[in-house]
Design a protein around this motif. Structure first.
Motif, PDB file in Angstrom:
ATOM      1  N   VAL A 177      43.925  47.239  52.121  1.00 37.83           N
ATOM      2  CA  VAL A 177      44.487  46.969  50.906  1.00 37.83           C
ATOM      3  C   VAL A 177      43.500  46.209  50.049  1.00 37.83           C
ATOM      4  N   GLU A 178      43.328  46.745  48.967  1.00 43.91           N
ATOM      5  CA  GLU A 178      42.204  46.050  47.850  1.00 43.91           C
ATOM      6  C   GLU A 178      43.156  45.214  47.237  1.00 43.91           C
ATOM      7  N   SER A 179      42.375  43.946  46.628  1.00 38.84           N
ATOM      8  CA  SER A 179      42.851  43.237  45.593  1.00 38.84           C
ATOM      9  C   SER A 179      41.542  42.632  44.643  1.00 38.84           C
ATOM     10  N   GLY A 180      42.196  41.966  43.640  1.00 40.51           N
ATOM     11  CA  GLY A 180      41.021  41.504  42.783  1.00 40.51           C
ATOM     12  C   GLY A 180      40.679  42.135  41.580  1.00 40.51           C
ATOM     13  N   GLY A 181      41.297  43.129  41.286  1.00 42.10           N
ATOM     14  CA  GLY A 181      40.847  43.879  40.066  1.00 42.10           C
ATOM     15  C   GLY A 181      41.612  43.422  38.847  1.00 42.10           C
ATOM     16  N   GLY A 182      41.376  43.744  37.660  1.00 40.30           N
ATOM     17  CA  GLY A 182      41.916  43.089  36.441  1.00 40.30           C
ATOM     18  C   GLY A 182      41.077  43.518  35.097  1.00 40.30           C
ATOM     19  N   LEU A 183      41.465  42.931  34.062  1.00 41.64           N
ATOM     20  CA  LEU A 183      40.806  43.069  32.776  1.00 41.64           C
ATOM     21  C   LEU A 183      39.687  41.934  32.701  1.00 41.64           C
ATOM     22  N   VAL A 184      38.586  42.529  32.294  1.00 43.32           N
ATOM     23  CA  VAL A 184      37.311  41.739  32.050  1.00 43.32           C
ATOM     24  C   VAL A 184      36.490  41.997  30.989  1.00 43.32           C
ATOM     25  N   GLN A 185      36.057  41.227  30.031  1.00 43.29           N
ATOM     26  CA  GLN A 185      35.302  41.676  28.991  1.00 43.29           C
ATOM     27  C   GLN A 185      33.714  42.146  29.463  1.00 43.29           C
ATOM     28  N   ALA A 186      33.123  42.958  28.759  1.00 43.04           N
ATOM     29  CA  ALA A 186      31.541  43.296  29.092  1.00 43.04           C
ATOM     30  C   ALA A 186      30.767  42.076  29.404  1.00 43.04           C
ATOM     31  N   GLY A 187      29.981  42.004  30.334  1.00 47.10           N
ATOM     32  CA  GLY A 187      29.258  41.039  30.676  1.00 47.10           C
ATOM     33  C   GLY A 187      29.838  40.233  31.778  1.00 47.10           C
ATOM     34  N   GLY A 188      30.983  40.225  31.944  1.00 50.94           N
ATOM     35  CA  GLY A 188      31.899  39.383  32.921  1.00 50.94           C
ATOM     36  C   GLY A 188      31.850  39.719  34.227  1.00 50.94           C
ATOM     37  N   SER A 189      32.378  38.774  35.266  1.00 52.54           N
ATOM     38  CA  SER A 189      32.381  39.248  36.670  1.00 52.54           C
ATOM     39  C   SER A 189      33.785  39.368  37.402  1.00 52.54           C
ATOM     40  N   LEU A 190      33.815  40.022  38.294  1.00 48.28           N
ATOM     41  CA  LEU A 190      35.092  40.121  39.242  1.00 48.28           C
ATOM     42  C   LEU A 190      34.647  40.062  40.632  1.00 48.28           C
ATOM     43  N   ARG A 191      35.649  39.622  41.566  1.00 53.44           N
ATOM     44  CA  ARG A 191      35.281  39.779  42.935  1.00 53.44           C
ATOM     45  C   ARG A 191      36.578  40.561  43.543  1.00 53.44           C
ATOM     46  N   LEU A 192      36.119  41.642  44.114  1.00 54.22           N
ATOM     47  CA  LEU A 192      37.068  42.539  44.788  1.00 54.22           C
ATOM     48  C   LEU A 192      37.125  42.152  46.424  1.00 54.22           C
ATOM     49  N   SER A 193      38.334  42.165  47.164  1.00 49.76           N
ATOM     50  CA  SER A 193      38.535  41.911  48.402  1.00 49.76           C
ATOM     51  C   SER A 193      39.109  43.245  48.819  1.00 49.76           C
ATOM     52  N   CYS A 194      38.939  43.388  50.103  1.00 51.74           N
ATOM     53  CA  CYS A 194      39.630  44.628  50.980  1.00 51.74           C
ATOM     54  C   CYS A 194      39.876  43.980  52.269  1.00 51.74           C
ATOM     55  N   VAL A 195      41.025  43.895  52.665  1.00 54.45           N
ATOM     56  CA  VAL A 195      41.470  43.663  54.203  1.00 54.45           C
ATOM     57  C   VAL A 195      42.182  44.731  54.948  1.00 54.45           C
ATOM     58  N   ALA A 196      41.587  44.994  56.071  1.00 48.67           N
ATOM     59  CA  ALA A 196      41.933  45.932  57.036  1.00 48.67           C
ATOM     60  C   ALA A 196      42.836  45.145  58.071  1.00 48.67           C
ATOM     61  N   SER A 197      44.122  45.611  58.680  1.00 52.90           N
ATOM     62  CA  SER A 197      45.065  44.920  59.343  1.00 52.90           C
ATOM     63  C   SER A 197      45.465  45.990  60.109  1.00 52.90           C
TER      64      SER A 197
ATOM     65  N   PHE B  27      26.022  44.394  41.432  1.00 53.25           N
ATOM     66  CA  PHE B  27      27.089  44.345  42.390  1.00 53.25           C
ATOM     67  C   PHE B  27      26.372  44.069  43.837  1.00 53.25           C
ATOM     68  N   THR B  28      27.208  43.217  44.399  1.00 59.30           N
ATOM     69  CA  THR B  28      26.733  42.987  45.743  1.00 59.30           C
ATOM     70  C   THR B  28      27.940  43.041  46.693  1.00 59.30           C
ATOM     71  N   VAL B  29      27.711  43.889  47.680  1.00 58.51           N
ATOM     72  CA  VAL B  29      28.716  43.890  48.926  1.00 58.51           C
ATOM     73  C   VAL B  29      28.679  43.228  50.155  1.00 58.51           C
ATOM     74  N   SER B  30      29.519  42.828  50.672  1.00 56.46           N
ATOM     75  CA  SER B  30      29.435  41.790  51.789  1.00 56.46           C
ATOM     76  C   SER B  30      30.456  42.004  52.772  1.00 56.46           C
ATOM     77  N   ARG B  31      30.576  41.378  53.901  1.00 55.92           N
ATOM     78  CA  ARG B  31      31.841  41.554  54.730  1.00 55.92           C
ATOM     79  C   ARG B  31      31.929  40.449  55.919  1.00 55.92           C
ATOM     80  N   ASP B  32      33.240  40.172  56.064  1.00 57.21           N
ATOM     81  CA  ASP B  32      33.392  39.066  57.037  1.00 57.21           C
ATOM     82  C   ASP B  32      33.963  39.682  58.292  1.00 57.21           C
ATOM     83  N   ASN B  33      33.118  39.992  59.292  1.00 56.88           N
ATOM     84  CA  ASN B  33      33.686  40.806  60.333  1.00 56.88           C
ATOM     85  C   ASN B  33      35.003  40.127  60.894  1.00 56.88           C
ATOM     86  N   ALA B  34      34.940  38.781  61.120  1.00 52.98           N
ATOM     87  CA  ALA B  34      35.952  38.146  61.965  1.00 52.98           C
ATOM     88  C   ALA B  34      37.334  38.334  61.291  1.00 52.98           C
ATOM     89  N   LYS B  35      37.212  38.459  59.867  1.00 57.09           N
ATOM     90  CA  LYS B  35      38.430  38.681  58.933  1.00 57.09           C
ATOM     91  C   LYS B  35      38.850  40.082  58.505  1.00 57.09           C
TER      92      LYS B  35
END
Length: 120
Positions: free
Chosen positions: A5-25, A67-75
Motif C-alpha cells: 500500500v502506497e501513501s503520501g501523494g498529492g498536489l504540489v507546486q513546481a519546486g516543491g517536495s513530497l514524501r511517498l511511503s509504501c508498506v508491505a504487510s 529523488f531519494t529512495v530508502s527503506r526500513d527493513n524492520a518495518k
C-alpha cells in the motif's frame, strides 16, 4: 496474503517536495528488491528508483539528484523523498516489492498507486 500500500501523494507546486511511503504487510518471510515506478498520463509505466535489501539503489536519469529512495527493513517500508518537483513528474506512483512468503512463494507484488500532481 500480502498487501502493498502506497501513501503520501498529492498536489504540489513546481519546486516543491513530497514524501511517498509504501508498506508491505501480511505473510512475509523476506523482501528482496523494492522499487518505485511512475505512470504518466498517456505513457507506459517506468522505473524511477529501486533498492535491494542490503541497500544498493539505482535511479532513472530523470530523477537522479532530485529523488531519494530508502527503506526500513524492520518495518517492511519503502520511502521516496521527492524534491525539486517538476510538472513532468505528474503521474501515478506505484510501489513494487519482490516478496517471499512464509509459504515459500516468491513473486512480485504491486500496490494500487498514489497520485502525484505537480502544478506549474
Amino acid at each position: 496474503q500480502v498487501q502493498v500500500v502506497e501513501s503520501g501523494g498529492g498536489l504540489v507546486q513546481a519546486g516543491g517536495s513530497l514524501r511517498l511511503s509504501c508498506v508491505a504487510s501480511g505473510s512475509i518471510f523476506s523482501i528482496d528488491r523494492m522499487g518505485w515506478y511512475r505512470q504518466a498520463p498517456g505513457k507506459e509505466r517506468e522505473s524511477l528508483a529501486t533498492v535491494t535489501s542490503p541497500g544498493s539503489s539505482n535511479y532513472a536519469n530523470s530523477v537522479k539528484g532530485r529523488f531519494t529512495v530508502s527503506r526500513d527493513n524492520a518495518k517492511n517500508t519503502l520511502y521516496l523523498q521527492m524534491n525539486s518537483l517538476k510538472p513532468e513528474d505528474t503521474g501515478i506512483y506505484y510501489c513494487n516489492a519482490q516478496i517471499t512468503t512464509w509459504q515459500g512463494l516468491n513473486r512480485s507484488y504491486w500496490g494500487r498507486g498514489t497520485q502525484v500532481t505537480v502544478s506549474s
